[in-house]
Write a protein that holds these residues in place. Sequence first.
Motif, PDB file in Angstrom:
ATOM      1  N   GLY A  45       0.788  -1.228   0.000  1.00  0.00           N
ATOM      2  CA  GLY A  45       0.000   0.000   0.000  1.00  0.00           C
ATOM      3  C   GLY A  45       0.817   1.272   0.000  1.00  0.00           C
ATOM      4  O   GLY A  45       0.379   2.302  -0.513  1.00  0.00           O
ATOM      5  N   GLN A  46       2.013   1.231   0.582  1.00  0.00           N
ATOM      6  CA  GLN A  46       2.815   2.453   0.699  1.00  0.00           C
ATOM      7  C   GLN A  46       3.740   2.678  -0.487  1.00  0.00           C
ATOM      8  O   GLN A  46       4.513   3.636  -0.501  1.00  0.00           O
ATOM      9  CB  GLN A  46       3.639   2.404   1.986  1.00  0.00           C
ATOM     10  CG  GLN A  46       2.783   2.352   3.243  1.00  0.00           C
ATOM     11  CD  GLN A  46       3.609   2.487   4.500  1.00  0.00           C
ATOM     12  OE1 GLN A  46       4.286   3.490   4.710  1.00  0.00           O
ATOM     13  NE2 GLN A  46       3.556   1.486   5.356  1.00  0.00           N
ATOM     14  N   LYS A  47       3.690   1.779  -1.475  1.00  0.00           N
ATOM     15  CA  LYS A  47       4.534   1.974  -2.651  1.00  0.00           C
ATOM     16  C   LYS A  47       4.103   3.222  -3.407  1.00  0.00           C
ATOM     17  O   LYS A  47       2.928   3.455  -3.634  1.00  0.00           O
ATOM     18  CB  LYS A  47       4.444   0.759  -3.579  1.00  0.00           C
ATOM     19  CG  LYS A  47       5.302  -0.413  -3.136  1.00  0.00           C
ATOM     20  CD  LYS A  47       5.359  -1.470  -4.213  1.00  0.00           C
ATOM     21  CE  LYS A  47       6.311  -2.581  -3.854  1.00  0.00           C
ATOM     22  NZ  LYS A  47       6.380  -3.610  -4.913  1.00  0.00           N
ATOM     23  N   SER A  48       5.048   4.011  -3.806  1.00  0.00           N
ATOM     24  CA  SER A  48       4.735   5.240  -4.551  1.00  0.00           C
ATOM     25  C   SER A  48       5.024   5.037  -6.030  1.00  0.00           C
ATOM     26  O   SER A  48       5.722   4.115  -6.424  1.00  0.00           O
ATOM     27  CB  SER A  48       5.578   6.401  -4.008  1.00  0.00           C
ATOM     28  OG  SER A  48       6.955   6.103  -4.136  1.00  0.00           O
ATOM     29  N   GLY A  49       4.486   5.914  -6.817  1.00  0.00           N
ATOM     30  CA  GLY A  49       4.768   5.864  -8.238  1.00  0.00           C
ATOM     31  C   GLY A  49       3.897   4.899  -9.023  1.00  0.00           C
ATOM     32  O   GLY A  49       4.135   4.700 -10.216  1.00  0.00           O
ATOM     33  N   GLN A  50       2.893   4.296  -8.378  1.00  0.00           N
ATOM     34  CA  GLN A  50       2.008   3.383  -9.099  1.00  0.00           C
ATOM     35  C   GLN A  50       1.042   4.185  -9.955  1.00  0.00           C
ATOM     36  O   GLN A  50       0.366   5.081  -9.468  1.00  0.00           O
ATOM     37  CB  GLN A  50       1.246   2.505  -8.115  1.00  0.00           C
ATOM     38  CG  GLN A  50       2.122   1.522  -7.359  1.00  0.00           C
ATOM     39  CD  GLN A  50       1.318   0.650  -6.411  1.00  0.00           C
ATOM     40  OE1 GLN A  50       0.231   1.017  -5.998  1.00  0.00           O
ATOM     41  NE2 GLN A  50       1.850  -0.502  -6.078  1.00  0.00           N
ATOM     42  N   ARG A  51       0.973   3.840 -11.233  1.00  0.00           N
ATOM     43  CA  ARG A  51       0.105   4.571 -12.152  1.00  0.00           C
ATOM     44  C   ARG A  51      -0.924   3.613 -12.735  1.00  0.00           C
ATOM     45  O   ARG A  51      -0.580   2.507 -13.170  1.00  0.00           O
ATOM     46  CB  ARG A  51       0.924   5.207 -13.263  1.00  0.00           C
ATOM     47  CG  ARG A  51       1.964   6.210 -12.753  1.00  0.00           C
ATOM     48  CD  ARG A  51       2.704   6.867 -13.895  1.00  0.00           C
ATOM     49  NE  ARG A  51       1.806   7.686 -14.710  1.00  0.00           N
ATOM     50  CZ  ARG A  51       2.202   8.393 -15.767  1.00  0.00           C
ATOM     51  NH1 ARG A  51       3.472   8.353 -16.135  1.00  0.00           N
ATOM     52  NH2 ARG A  51       1.342   9.108 -16.453  1.00  0.00           N
ATOM     53  N   LEU A  52      -2.157   4.063 -12.737  1.00  0.00           N
ATOM     54  CA  LEU A  52      -3.237   3.242 -13.267  1.00  0.00           C
ATOM     55  C   LEU A  52      -3.411   3.494 -14.762  1.00  0.00           C
ATOM     56  O   LEU A  52      -3.223   4.613 -15.243  1.00  0.00           O
ATOM     57  CB  LEU A  52      -4.549   3.561 -12.549  1.00  0.00           C
ATOM     58  CG  LEU A  52      -4.672   3.135 -11.080  1.00  0.00           C
ATOM     59  CD1 LEU A  52      -5.986   3.646 -10.506  1.00  0.00           C
ATOM     60  CD2 LEU A  52      -4.594   1.620 -10.936  1.00  0.00           C
ATOM     61  N   SER A  53      -3.793   2.460 -15.479  1.00  0.00           N
ATOM     62  CA  SER A  53      -4.142   2.622 -16.889  1.00  0.00           C
ATOM     63  C   SER A  53      -5.483   3.341 -16.981  1.00  0.00           C
ATOM     64  O   SER A  53      -6.157   3.567 -15.966  1.00  0.00           O
ATOM     65  CB  SER A  53      -4.242   1.243 -17.549  1.00  0.00           C
ATOM     66  OG  SER A  53      -5.308   0.500 -16.965  1.00  0.00           O
ATOM     67  N   GLY A  54      -5.884   3.690 -18.189  1.00  0.00           N
ATOM     68  CA  GLY A  54      -7.181   4.334 -18.375  1.00  0.00           C
ATOM     69  C   GLY A  54      -8.308   3.456 -17.868  1.00  0.00           C
ATOM     70  O   GLY A  54      -9.234   3.929 -17.182  1.00  0.00           O
ATOM     71  N   TYR A  55      -8.226   2.165 -18.202  1.00  0.00           N
ATOM     72  CA  TYR A  55      -9.249   1.234 -17.733  1.00  0.00           C
ATOM     73  C   TYR A  55      -9.227   1.130 -16.205  1.00  0.00           C
ATOM     74  O   TYR A  55     -10.281   1.073 -15.565  1.00  0.00           O
ATOM     75  CB  TYR A  55      -9.025  -0.145 -18.350  1.00  0.00           C
ATOM     76  CG  TYR A  55      -9.949  -1.213 -17.804  1.00  0.00           C
ATOM     77  CD1 TYR A  55     -11.287  -1.280 -18.206  1.00  0.00           C
ATOM     78  CD2 TYR A  55      -9.491  -2.138 -16.863  1.00  0.00           C
ATOM     79  CE1 TYR A  55     -12.144  -2.247 -17.704  1.00  0.00           C
ATOM     80  CE2 TYR A  55     -10.336  -3.109 -16.359  1.00  0.00           C
ATOM     81  CZ  TYR A  55     -11.664  -3.166 -16.775  1.00  0.00           C
ATOM     82  OH  TYR A  55     -12.504  -4.115 -16.262  1.00  0.00           O
TER      83      TYR A  55
END
Length: 209
Positions: free
Chosen positions: A44-54
């Motif tokens: 949960g504390q990981k940074s920099g996670q980017r979601l796709s459009g979906y």
Amino acid sequence: MARNLDPKCRQCRREGEKLFLKAEKCFTDKCAIERRSYAPGQHGQKSGQRLSGYGQQLREKQKIRRIYGVLEGQFRRVYAEADRRKGQTGENLLQLLEGRLDTVAYRMGFGGSRAEARQVVRHNCVLVNGQRVNIPSYTLRPGDVVQLTEAARAHLRSKAALEAAAGRGFPEWLDVDAKAAKGVFKAYPQRAELPSTINESLVVELYSR
């Protein structure tokens, strides 16, 4: 009756914002978002996670479902009705969700949270135009009068919820008499009157795939 049994605070942390699922606790510094503003779980504390459009579309749909406490099948039916009606589908969707009896009961202060308001409805404690209605998904029409029964008004929990709601103020589309535990659903809310943190257009894009 099927319902979401996931821990309420965990749901808020998953969405990264307050969903106001725990009544008065959400308005204090004990709120989980105030103490742990990251997603639950091992990563949960990981940074920099980017979601796709979906991923963004799916996340927004899940957030709206959690806010209003509806399951997937219910949400699909509400969306289908919103799509069938004239006007913008996204705005229609939010208006239909706000027009549910359990949501209006919560907005009027009959329960500290939507889950509590839903329970009040299920226990035959709410009257609509003088008639008992115990279906949380019952859709109200403008002009409908919603009130607590005399027995329900005597409960300390109901009194506390009404006082707290009155202190925060009631929405413009409702005319509420907190002392009488009674109100009128004047109209469906306009989009500008609803939270700006909801992006219903993402849900429309998701179902338009």
